[in-house]
Each structure stands twice: as structure tokens, then as C-alpha cells.
Design a protein around this motif. Structure first.
Motif, PDB file in Angstrom:
ATOM      1  N   THR A  46     -10.240  54.557   2.900  1.00 32.81           N
ATOM      2  CA  THR A  46     -11.445  55.364   2.728  1.00 32.81           C
ATOM      3  C   THR A  46     -12.265  55.347   4.012  1.00 32.81           C
ATOM      4  OG1 THR A  46     -11.509  54.831   0.383  1.00 32.81           O
ATOM      5  CG2 THR A  46     -13.524  55.701   1.366  1.00 32.81           C
ATOM      6  N   PRO A  47     -12.499  56.526   4.642  1.00 33.03           N
ATOM      7  CA  PRO A  47     -13.264  56.544   5.892  1.00 33.03           C
ATOM      8  C   PRO A  47     -14.751  56.346   5.626  1.00 33.03           C
ATOM      9  CG  PRO A  47     -12.665  58.774   5.245  1.00 33.03           C
ATOM     10  CD  PRO A  47     -12.029  57.861   4.250  1.00 33.03           C
ATOM     11  N   ASN A  48     -15.463  56.160   6.719  1.00 37.37           N
ATOM     12  CA  ASN A  48     -16.914  56.040   6.606  1.00 37.37           C
ATOM     13  C   ASN A  48     -17.529  57.384   6.221  1.00 37.37           C
ATOM     14  OD1 ASN A  48     -16.841  53.326   7.409  1.00 37.37           O
ATOM     15  ND2 ASN A  48     -16.936  53.898   9.600  1.00 37.37           N
ATOM     16  N   ALA A  49     -18.761  57.325   5.746  1.00 35.00           N
ATOM     17  CA  ALA A  49     -19.439  58.539   5.311  1.00 35.00           C
ATOM     18  C   ALA A  49     -19.689  59.467   6.497  1.00 35.00           C
ATOM     19  CB  ALA A  49     -20.763  58.191   4.643  1.00 35.00           C
ATOM     20  N   PRO A  50     -19.449  60.756   6.324  1.00 40.75           N
ATOM     21  CA  PRO A  50     -19.777  61.698   7.400  1.00 40.75           C
ATOM     22  C   PRO A  50     -21.274  61.697   7.679  1.00 40.75           C
ATOM     23  CG  PRO A  50     -18.354  62.711   5.754  1.00 40.75           C
ATOM     24  CD  PRO A  50     -18.823  61.413   5.180  1.00 40.75           C
ATOM     25  N   GLU A  51     -21.637  62.272   8.810  1.00 42.73           N
ATOM     26  CA  GLU A  51     -23.049  62.352   9.184  1.00 42.73           C
ATOM     27  C   GLU A  51     -23.819  63.178   8.156  1.00 42.73           C
ATOM     28  OE1 GLU A  51     -25.720  63.694  13.098  1.00 42.73           O
ATOM     29  OE2 GLU A  51     -23.539  64.046  13.012  1.00 42.73           O
ATOM     30  N   ASP A  52     -25.033  62.756   7.860  1.00 42.74           N
ATOM     31  CA  ASP A  52     -25.949  63.418   6.926  1.00 42.74           C
ATOM     32  C   ASP A  52     -25.507  63.310   5.467  1.00 42.74           C
ATOM     33  OD1 ASP A  52     -27.507  64.179   9.088  1.00 42.74           O
ATOM     34  OD2 ASP A  52     -26.479  66.111   9.309  1.00 42.74           O
ATOM     35  N   VAL A  53     -24.487  62.513   5.170  1.00 39.58           N
ATOM     36  CA  VAL A  53     -24.083  62.303   3.775  1.00 39.58           C
ATOM     37  C   VAL A  53     -24.529  60.900   3.385  1.00 39.58           C
ATOM     38  CG1 VAL A  53     -22.181  62.217   2.123  1.00 39.58           C
ATOM     39  CG2 VAL A  53     -22.104  63.830   4.051  1.00 39.58           C
ATOM     40  N   PRO A  54     -25.473  60.747   2.452  1.00 44.02           N
ATOM     41  CA  PRO A  54     -25.926  59.404   2.054  1.00 44.02           C
ATOM     42  C   PRO A  54     -24.758  58.567   1.519  1.00 44.02           C
ATOM     43  CG  PRO A  54     -27.392  61.106   1.183  1.00 44.02           C
ATOM     44  CD  PRO A  54     -26.197  61.811   1.729  1.00 44.02           C
ATOM     45  N   GLU A  55     -24.806  57.300   1.820  1.00 46.39           N
ATOM     46  CA  GLU A  55     -23.709  56.404   1.435  1.00 46.39           C
ATOM     47  C   GLU A  55     -23.466  56.381  -0.078  1.00 46.39           C
ATOM     48  OE1 GLU A  55     -20.512  53.969   1.831  1.00 46.39           O
ATOM     49  OE2 GLU A  55     -21.618  54.968   3.438  1.00 46.39           O
ATOM     50  N   PRO A  56     -24.490  56.280  -0.943  1.00 43.39           N
ATOM     51  CA  PRO A  56     -24.201  56.266  -2.386  1.00 43.39           C
ATOM     52  C   PRO A  56     -23.469  57.529  -2.853  1.00 43.39           C
ATOM     53  CG  PRO A  56     -26.447  55.548  -1.986  1.00 43.39           C
ATOM     54  CD  PRO A  56     -25.930  56.097  -0.693  1.00 43.39           C
ATOM     55  N   LEU A  57     -23.874  58.693  -2.334  1.00 44.21           N
ATOM     56  CA  LEU A  57     -23.207  59.924  -2.720  1.00 44.21           C
ATOM     57  C   LEU A  57     -21.799  59.988  -2.144  1.00 44.21           C
ATOM     58  CD1 LEU A  57     -23.252  62.673  -4.084  1.00 44.21           C
ATOM     59  CD2 LEU A  57     -24.390  63.609  -2.053  1.00 44.21           C
ATOM     60  N   TRP A  58     -21.612  59.442  -0.933  1.00 42.75           N
ATOM     61  CA  TRP A  58     -20.274  59.442  -0.340  1.00 42.75           C
ATOM     62  C   TRP A  58     -19.293  58.604  -1.152  1.00 42.75           C
ATOM     63  CZ3 TRP A  58     -16.773  61.750   2.234  1.00 42.75           C
ATOM     64  CH2 TRP A  58     -15.692  61.064   2.767  1.00 42.75           C
ATOM     65  N   GLN A  59     -19.755  57.543  -1.764  1.00 38.65           N
ATOM     66  CA  GLN A  59     -18.858  56.722  -2.578  1.00 38.65           C
ATOM     67  C   GLN A  59     -18.303  57.525  -3.759  1.00 38.65           C
ATOM     68  OE1 GLN A  59     -17.732  53.717  -1.782  1.00 38.65           O
ATOM     69  NE2 GLN A  59     -18.952  53.859   0.105  1.00 38.65           N
ATOM     70  N   VAL A  60     -19.124  58.380  -4.332  1.00 34.53           N
ATOM     71  CA  VAL A  60     -18.647  59.224  -5.425  1.00 34.53           C
ATOM     72  C   VAL A  60     -17.672  60.271  -4.896  1.00 34.53           C
ATOM     73  CG1 VAL A  60     -19.349  60.841  -7.242  1.00 34.53           C
ATOM     74  CG2 VAL A  60     -20.778  58.861  -6.716  1.00 34.53           C
ATOM     75  N   ILE A  61     -18.032  60.914  -3.778  1.00 34.58           N
ATOM     76  CA  ILE A  61     -17.168  61.949  -3.211  1.00 34.58           C
ATOM     77  C   ILE A  61     -15.829  61.342  -2.787  1.00 34.58           C
ATOM     78  CG2 ILE A  61     -16.933  63.635  -1.361  1.00 34.58           C
ATOM     79  CD1 ILE A  61     -19.978  63.925  -1.358  1.00 34.58           C
ATOM     80  N   ALA A  62     -15.865  60.176  -2.151  1.00 33.95           N
ATOM     81  CA  ALA A  62     -14.622  59.551  -1.684  1.00 33.95           C
ATOM     82  C   ALA A  62     -13.704  59.208  -2.846  1.00 33.95           C
ATOM     83  CB  ALA A  62     -14.953  58.297  -0.868  1.00 33.95           C
ATOM     84  N   ASN A  63     -14.265  58.786  -3.977  1.00 36.53           N
ATOM     85  CA  ASN A  63     -13.425  58.492  -5.131  1.00 36.53           C
ATOM     86  C   ASN A  63     -12.764  59.774  -5.658  1.00 36.53           C
ATOM     87  OD1 ASN A  63     -12.651  57.910  -7.965  1.00 36.53           O
ATOM     88  ND2 ASN A  63     -13.572  55.919  -7.520  1.00 36.53           N
ATOM     89  N   LEU A  64     -13.500  60.887  -5.641  1.00 37.82           N
ATOM     90  CA  LEU A  64     -12.918  62.151  -6.079  1.00 37.82           C
ATOM     91  C   LEU A  64     -11.796  62.622  -5.153  1.00 37.82           C
ATOM     92  CD1 LEU A  64     -16.229  64.050  -6.959  1.00 37.82           C
ATOM     93  CD2 LEU A  64     -14.479  63.351  -8.602  1.00 37.82           C
ATOM     94  N   LEU A  65     -11.846  62.214  -3.858  1.00 39.54           N
ATOM     95  CA  LEU A  65     -10.885  62.701  -2.867  1.00 39.54           C
ATOM     96  C   LEU A  65      -9.714  61.752  -2.649  1.00 39.54           C
ATOM     97  CD1 LEU A  65     -13.355  64.125  -0.177  1.00 39.54           C
ATOM     98  CD2 LEU A  65     -12.019  65.400  -1.864  1.00 39.54           C
ATOM     99  N   GLN A  66      -9.559  60.737  -3.452  1.00 42.94           N
ATOM    100  CA  GLN A  66      -8.439  59.820  -3.287  1.00 42.94           C
ATOM    101  C   GLN A  66      -7.123  60.564  -3.430  1.00 42.94           C
ATOM    102  OE1 GLN A  66      -8.312  56.623  -2.360  1.00 42.94           O
ATOM    103  NE2 GLN A  66     -10.558  56.605  -2.129  1.00 42.94           N
ATOM    104  N   PRO A  67      -6.187  60.407  -2.487  1.00 45.33           N
ATOM    105  CA  PRO A  67      -4.896  61.113  -2.577  1.00 45.33           C
ATOM    106  C   PRO A  67      -4.093  60.717  -3.811  1.00 45.33           C
ATOM    107  CG  PRO A  67      -5.264  60.296  -0.351  1.00 45.33           C
ATOM    108  CD  PRO A  67      -6.321  59.682  -1.208  1.00 45.33           C
ATOM    109  N   ASP A  68      -4.192  59.443  -4.203  1.00 43.45           N
ATOM    110  CA  ASP A  68      -3.464  58.972  -5.371  1.00 43.45           C
ATOM    111  C   ASP A  68      -4.250  59.363  -6.627  1.00 43.45           C
ATOM    112  OD1 ASP A  68      -2.014  57.712  -7.308  1.00 43.45           O
ATOM    113  OD2 ASP A  68      -2.306  55.675  -6.538  1.00 43.45           O
TER     114      ASP A  68
END
Length: 413
Positions: free
Chosen positions: A220-242
Motif C-alpha cells: 500500500t503506497p503512501n497517501a497522494p498529495e491533498d488526500v487526508p490519511e484517514p480517507l486514504w486508508q479507506v480508498i486504499a482498502n477499496l483498491l487492493q488488487p486481491d
């Protein structure tokens, strides 16, 4: 414009175009309201089967735009939905660019809420993208999102209409397992939701393939610029390849989002409000907010010839001949009484002759032989005409029998 489809839906103006047909604003003559009508050509069996699947969905949810009714007319079919006038998420990004995080969270929560209702019906949408997510025209108030376009949606367990190696959907929003040809499942929709969310908060269409490579090779990469970390954790879970490392249900993703919203910073005081305005524009001439304007000529039915005019009959009161138009006489100055001939109140069209009843038969005087001539009544005493006598059938038969016996007796003698 003005074509009436199946005797009920009057097509007003085109408001969009889908993958297999045009979308019209239409006036529903039965329900007396405007609807959005998707019109499709029955070009092949696959298109017709997809139409049957899409119009069969009846999901009643405030964040789902499902079909309400359908109709067919010759080689065309349509189904109707509510009119949603605020455009799509693609329009919103085109107007404002990246959206504020809290505004994105409101949209994401509504999208997951609608998707929960869709998945509860066993339906996989398979085409979640910004253009298929519509908005009500709420101005600067709270946004109201509607998930639409179920043209390639399918229920789990239903047979597929395409080859298993053919991927249905929009390129750039495929889940990795879709590219491998696996059966459509709910986590594939959630992967597309993650891409849409990243698009809303960055203002740029994400590169799905590059994201999958980064997640696969580096975690899981770090949060992109201007994306708050708590929201990025939700987005990153949705984008998991598996798909098994991803949220398995939309309900689980909503719970994680609600926890993340509590950790987001408050919006800046000078933050620009987001306005969702009406994208459809005014109605064309002849139509108003309550439907077609009074006095407007009725629209012709689709592919329908006007019925032939019935032959006119003369009006016994007006004296008009067949085929002429009866109009009130024009008002003018009255003529002098000496010059104006007297006019009857009701000028006759032709002489009227009352039907004449048959004369009542006169019984023969006593002593007249059977079959003899009946003497005429003396002159000067006309008989009053009356209705023909009502003779019962047995009496008539008896009279005929007596007449036959009399004739036979005269012949023998």
C-alpha cells in the motif's frame, strides 16, 4: 420532438445518450409527470436481452436510479426513470476540479448506500464510473447522488451474454480479477468505487493498471498529495488488487468511512461552496412545468396514420348539408323590417312525411261466403287509421286452416 411512443410517452427533448440508446425527457400522459426515457433499437438479441434485464430491476432506494416502467413500439423499446437534472460526477469535476474531502465523503457514503441496496438484490453493477453517477440539482445544499445505468448489470448466477474471455465494462475502471476473466462479484464494484473516489478528490482520472502494479510490487503506497490519511486508508482498502484483501461488502466500507470522517479536519472558513445546478435547461416551446401547454395541437402517435374522417350527417336543426361546416352567422346591422323577409325559427332541410300506418282490416258482414269479396265501406265515412292488429300465432294458424277447408269444400261441390 412531440412523438408519442406506445400511446403514452410523448418525447420532449433529448437529454443524454447511453451505450446503446438515447435518453429523452418525456411526458408520461398517464402519470402526468416528466420522466427520463431511454429509447433503444432492437438491433440484435443481445441488446434485447440486456434491455429485459435492465428494465426488470425494481430497486426502490433514494440513491439508486432504477427503471420504473417500460413500453415497446415496432422495432423500438424504452424504459423510464426519474428525471435527474444535476448532471453527473464527470460534469461536477469539469466545473470545479478536485472536490473538498468532506464533500467527497458525503458522495462516497451515498454511493456505498445505494450499492448496498443493489448488492442486496444479488446484482453486480459492473459499470461504476463518474458518468453513470448522477446528481440531483440541489444548488449549494447537501448533494444527492443517484447510481444509474444498469445496462450491463447482472445477477449472480445468471448466464453471461458474452464469451467468458470478453470483459464488459468501461476501460480504466476494471478490477484486476475482471481482467483475468473471473465471474463478476461484489468486490469488483467496490474496486471501481475506489477509483471514482480517487478521481473526485484529485480531479484526475486514475491509472488503474499503474495503481495495481504499485500495490502488487510495493504494498500500500503512501497517501497522494491533498488526500487526508484517514480517507486514504479507506480508498486504499477499496483498491487492493486481491479481492479477498478488499472490503467484501459495501456495508463494511461504509462503516470504515464513518470512522474516517470523524478524524478529518474541519473545512476551511473560506472554502468555496460546491453548487450542483440544473444541467438540462428549459423545456422546449409548447411544454411547461405541468406538462404540455393548453391549446397546443396534440402530438401524433408514433408510426400511426391519422384516422379517416367519418362521413358527416346533416343536422336537422341547423340545415347544414353533409361536408359543410356549421358556423354562427356573422353579426351585422339588422335589415329594415320592410325588406327583411320573415324567417322561420327552424328552416326545414327537406319536407317531412310522417309514416302512414296500415289501415285496420274491416270484418266481412254476416252472410258473406268464405273467399268472397268484402264490400267496401260506404263513401263519406273514412275509417280512422290505426296500428295493425296483434294476432296471436295459434289464432292465425286456425284461420288459415279454416280458409283451406272452405276452398276445398267449394272445389268438391
Amino acid at each position: 420532438m412531440g412523438e408519442v411512443f406506445a400511446g403514452r410517452y410523448e418525447l420532449v427533448d433529448p437529454i443524454g445518450r447511453g451505450g446503446v440508446g438515447a435518453v429523452w425527457r418525456a411526458w408520461d400522459q398517464r402519470r402526468r409527470r416528466y420522466v427520463a426515457a431511454k429509447v433503444l433499437q432492437q438491433s440484435d438479441a443481445h441488446t434485447l436481452l440486456r434491455f429485459v434485464r435492465e428494465q426488470a430491476l425494481r430497486i426502490d432506494h433514494p440513491h439508486v436510479l432504477a427503471p420504473m416502467s417500460w413500453a415497446a413500439d415496432d422495432d423500438k423499446v424504452l424504459f423510464t426513470m426519474d428525471v435527474v437534472s444535476g448532471g453527473s460526477l464527470a460534469h461536477l469535476i469539469g466545473d470545479y476540479g478536485p472536490l473538498p474531502p468532506r464533500f467527497v465523503c458525503v458522495l462516497l457514503d451515498q454511493l456505498l448506500s445505494g450499492l448496498t441496496a443493489v448488492h442486496a438484490e444479488g446484482v453486480v453493477h459492473r459499470d461504476i464510473k463518474p458518468a453513470n453517477i448522477l446528481l440531483e440539482a440541489t444548488g449549494t445544499g447537501r448533494p444527492h447522488l443517484r447510481l444509474s445505468d444498469f445496462g450491463i448489470a447482472m445477477r449472480k448466477g445468471e448466464p453471461r451474454l458474452t464469451d467468458t474471455n470478453y470483459v464488459m465494462g468501461t476501460p480504466g475502471y476494471f478490477a484486476p480479477e475482471q481482467m483475468l476473466g473471473e465471474e463478476p462479484d461484489f468486490p469488483a464494484d467496490l474496486f471501481a468505487v475506489g477509483l471514482v473516489t480517487l478521481y473526485l478528490i484529485t480531479g484526475r482520472k486514475p491509472d488503474a493498471e499503474a495503481l495495481v502494479r504499485r500495490f502488487t510490487e510495493h504494498g500500500t503506497p503512501n497517501a497522494p498529495e491533498d488526500v487526508p490519511e484517514p480517507l486514504w486508508q479507506v480508498i486504499a482498502n477499496l483498491l487492493q488488487p486481491d479481492p479477498y484483501a478488499r472490503f467484501r461488502t459495501a456495508t463494511g466500507a461504509r462503516k470504515a468511512l464513518a470512522a474516517a470522517v470523524e478524524l478529518l479536519p474541519e473545512p476551511a472558513p473560506d472554502e468555496e461552496p460546491i453548487e450542483v445546478f440544473d444541467q438540462l435547461g428549459p423545456l422546449p416551446p409548447g411544454f411547461g412545468p405541468n406538462g404540455p401547454c393548453p391549446g397546443r395541437d396534440p402530438a401524433p402517435d408514433a408510426d400511426e396514420e391519422p384516422p379517416p374522417a367519418a362521413p358527416a350527417e346533416p343536422d336537422p336543426e341547423s340545415g347544414a348539408e353533409p361536408g359543410t361546416e356549421s358556423r354562427p352567422a356573422p353579426r351585422s346591422e339588422p335589415e329594415p323590417a320592410a325588406l327583411a323577409p320573415p324567417q322561420p325559427a327552424y328552416p326545414p332541410t327537406r319536407p317531412y312525411t310522417a309514416p302512414q300506418p296500415l289501415p285496420r282490416p274491416v270484418p266481412p258482414p254476416p252472410g258473406t261466403p268464405a273467399g268472397g269479396a268484402v264490400p267496401a265501406p260506404p263513401p263519406g265515412r273514412p275509417k280512422r287509421p290505426g296500428p295493425p292488429p296483434k294476432v296471436a300465432v295459434p289464432v292465425l294458424v286456425f284461420a288459415l286452416l279454416c280458409l283451406a277447408v272452405g276452398i276445398w269444400a267449394l272445389t268438391v261441390s
